[in-house]
Design a protein around this motif. Structure first.
Motif, PDB file in Angstrom:
ATOM      1  N   ASN A 203       0.963  -1.299  -0.093  1.00  0.00           N
ATOM      2  CA  ASN A 203       0.139   0.011   0.057  1.00  0.00           C
ATOM      3  C   ASN A 203       0.943   1.303   0.181  1.00  0.00           C
ATOM      4  OD1 ASN A 203      -3.092  -0.245  -0.120  1.00  0.00           O
ATOM      5  ND2 ASN A 203      -2.870   1.710   1.341  1.00  0.00           N
ATOM      6  N   TRP A 204       0.775   2.144  -1.102  1.00  0.00           N
ATOM      7  CA  TRP A 204       1.195   3.661  -1.089  1.00  0.00           C
ATOM      8  C   TRP A 204       0.524   4.308  -1.273  1.00  0.00           C
ATOM      9  CZ3 TRP A 204       6.172   3.288  -3.127  1.00  0.00           C
ATOM     10  CH2 TRP A 204       6.410   2.316  -4.138  1.00  0.00           C
ATOM     11  N   ASP A 205       1.064   5.701   0.207  1.00  0.00           N
ATOM     12  CA  ASP A 205       0.688   6.887   0.660  1.00  0.00           C
ATOM     13  C   ASP A 205       0.576   7.762  -1.024  1.00  0.00           C
ATOM     14  OD1 ASP A 205       0.772   6.258   3.216  1.00  0.00           O
ATOM     15  OD2 ASP A 205       2.669   7.024   3.069  1.00  0.00           O
ATOM     16  N   VAL A 206      -0.867   7.873  -0.871  1.00  0.00           N
ATOM     17  CA  VAL A 206      -1.141   8.602  -1.843  1.00  0.00           C
ATOM     18  C   VAL A 206      -2.057  10.042  -1.664  1.00  0.00           C
ATOM     19  CG1 VAL A 206      -1.778   6.607  -3.635  1.00  0.00           C
ATOM     20  CG2 VAL A 206      -3.057   7.265  -2.844  1.00  0.00           C
ATOM     21  N   LYS A 207      -2.336  11.006  -2.530  1.00  0.00           N
ATOM     22  CA  LYS A 207      -3.100  12.039  -2.334  1.00  0.00           C
ATOM     23  C   LYS A 207      -4.094  12.653  -3.915  1.00  0.00           C
ATOM     24  CE  LYS A 207       0.582  15.042  -4.904  1.00  0.00           C
ATOM     25  NZ  LYS A 207       1.651  16.517  -4.506  1.00  0.00           N
ATOM     26  N   ASP A 218       8.678  12.247  -1.182  1.00  0.00           N
ATOM     27  CA  ASP A 218       9.877  12.129   0.063  1.00  0.00           C
ATOM     28  C   ASP A 218      10.422  13.727  -0.310  1.00  0.00           C
ATOM     29  OD1 ASP A 218      11.448  12.878   1.888  1.00  0.00           O
ATOM     30  OD2 ASP A 218      12.267  10.906   2.032  1.00  0.00           O
ATOM     31  N   PRO A 219      10.539  15.072  -0.164  1.00  0.00           N
ATOM     32  CA  PRO A 219      11.047  16.096  -0.481  1.00  0.00           C
ATOM     33  C   PRO A 219      12.468  15.707  -0.519  1.00  0.00           C
ATOM     34  CG  PRO A 219       9.926  16.604   2.173  1.00  0.00           C
ATOM     35  CD  PRO A 219       9.291  15.069   1.494  1.00  0.00           C
ATOM     36  N   PRO A 224       9.047   8.460  -4.524  1.00  0.00           N
ATOM     37  CA  PRO A 224       7.631   8.123  -3.299  1.00  0.00           C
ATOM     38  C   PRO A 224       8.548   7.780  -2.114  1.00  0.00           C
ATOM     39  CG  PRO A 224       7.300   7.595  -5.953  1.00  0.00           C
ATOM     40  CD  PRO A 224       8.671   8.676  -5.594  1.00  0.00           C
ATOM     41  N   PHE A 225       7.236   8.002  -1.043  1.00  0.00           N
ATOM     42  CA  PHE A 225       7.757   7.347  -0.011  1.00  0.00           C
ATOM     43  C   PHE A 225       7.793   5.559   0.296  1.00  0.00           C
ATOM     44  CE2 PHE A 225       6.545  11.650   1.418  1.00  0.00           C
ATOM     45  CZ  PHE A 225       6.823  12.115   2.318  1.00  0.00           C
ATOM     46  N   PRO A 226       8.674   5.085   0.704  1.00  0.00           N
ATOM     47  CA  PRO A 226       8.641   3.979   1.029  1.00  0.00           C
ATOM     48  C   PRO A 226       6.937   3.085   0.937  1.00  0.00           C
ATOM     49  CG  PRO A 226      10.650   4.100   1.706  1.00  0.00           C
ATOM     50  CD  PRO A 226       9.618   5.596   1.813  1.00  0.00           C
TER      51      PRO A 226
END
Length: 334
Positions: A203-207, A218-219, A224-226
């Protein structure tokens, strides 16, 4: 009857499931109807791949399993407020999307096992591994599960960030005709036999972005965040390809809803985990000193045999069987 085991560290005991014969025909359409699955027990909810080292997953996931003379059936329910998918080409790397994964080791020896992945579009990736990646095996992507059936059902609207979704569900029918290729005596399971199985959810963090979804970046890295890795039987580390910590599925000829059966605990599990610990110790020793240790300390009465490039470690378990592990992490008994 589902046997529930108290969850501890991955090495304490793998999770287990009693897989009964289905009493009803199962139509693979992704919908988990009560007429098909109502008398079949759910598994425990998934946990983080690292087990109790990490918090519980943000969204619930669990599975059901059943079988008949032709198929091994898997159903899953994935709670998800943002159902999305992009990949539509078979045998692409599905975990770049949110996905559901199945791992099956019929002989329980860490070698010759199957991996299956699918996303909410029902795009699949099926592959076989001769041995774990840690032992230098490539994935056999050309291997296909002929006769496979799979489907998903979306409770919401896929790829639409303007609303909140509920979940997606799935059904899979793995034909024994294919699974038996790496099974004991190349056949479907007998009553009481156990296979090593695990399930993973990526599961990926999405917006939200213009009505659809984008992965959160990840700035600091610009990537992308892991991804989150949520599994049925915890691995203890972020690594699915260690079959020794997969769950135990025991096959029963008892029809679901018509009785119960007794799950047989693996009384040699702690010895197997010790053999894996010693395997890892030998690999590290070789990396440091270009040879294997001839003597290893262990609470078990182990024996060690080494050559320049190989090793064999073995000991007798509580069952009376002698268990072996070699330099490619294959575990077997005599």
């Amino acid at each position: 009857m589902l046997t529930v085991i108290a969850l501890g560290k991955a090495q304490d005991q793998a999770r287990s499931y009693m897989c009964c014969k289905t009493s009803n025909p199962i139509n693979i359409d992704g919908v988990l109807s009560d007429s098909e699955w109502g008398d079949i027990n759910w598994s425990e909810y998934f946990v983080d791949i690292e087990g109790d080292k990490k918090p519980l997953p943000a969204y619930k996931t669990n599975v059901k399993m059943a079988w008949d003379e032709d198929y091994f059936y898997v159903a899953a329910e994935l709670e998800e407020p943002h159902v999305w998918a992009k990949l539509k080409q078979r045998d692409t790397v599905i975990f770049y999307d949110n996905d559901f994964e199945v791992f099956i080791d019929p002989q329980g020896d860490n070698h010759r096992y199957y991996e299956f992945e699918m996303n909410a579009f029902n795009t699949i990736w099926d592959l076989m591994l001769a041995k774990p990646y840690r032992d230098g095996a490539p994935a056999i992507n050309a291997w296909d599960i002929k006769g496979l059936k799979s489907a998903t059902a979306i409770y919401g609207t896929i790829n639409d960030s303007s609303d909140k979704d509920e979940k997606w569900t799935l059904e899979i029918a793995f034909p024994w005709e294919v699974l038996k290729e790496c099974a004991p005596e190349q056949r479907k399971p007998k009553n009481g036999e156990q296979w090593r199985v695990n399930f993973s959810r990526v599961n990926w963090d999405v917006k939200a972005d213009q009505g659809t979804y984008l992965k959160c970046i990840d700035p600091e890295t610009g990537n992308p965040f892991p991804e989150h890795n949520w599994v049925w039987s915890p691995q203890g580390v972020i690594a699915m390809h260690q079959p020794e910590t997969w769950g135990y599925v025991q096959f029963s000829t008892t029809k679901s809803g018509e009785g119960s059966d007794v799950f047989k605990m693996d009384e040699d599990y702690s010895l197997k985990m010790e053999l894996i610990r010693l395997y890892n110790k030998q690999k590290q020793y070789y990396k440091d000193k270009a040879c294997f240790e001839k003597e290893l300390k262990s609470p078990f009465a182990i024996q060690v045999e080494v050559t320049k490039k190989q090793f064999l470690i073995y000991a007798k378990g509580k069952s009376g069987k002698t268990w072996y592990i070699d330099h490619e992490s294959k575990i077997w008994s005599e």
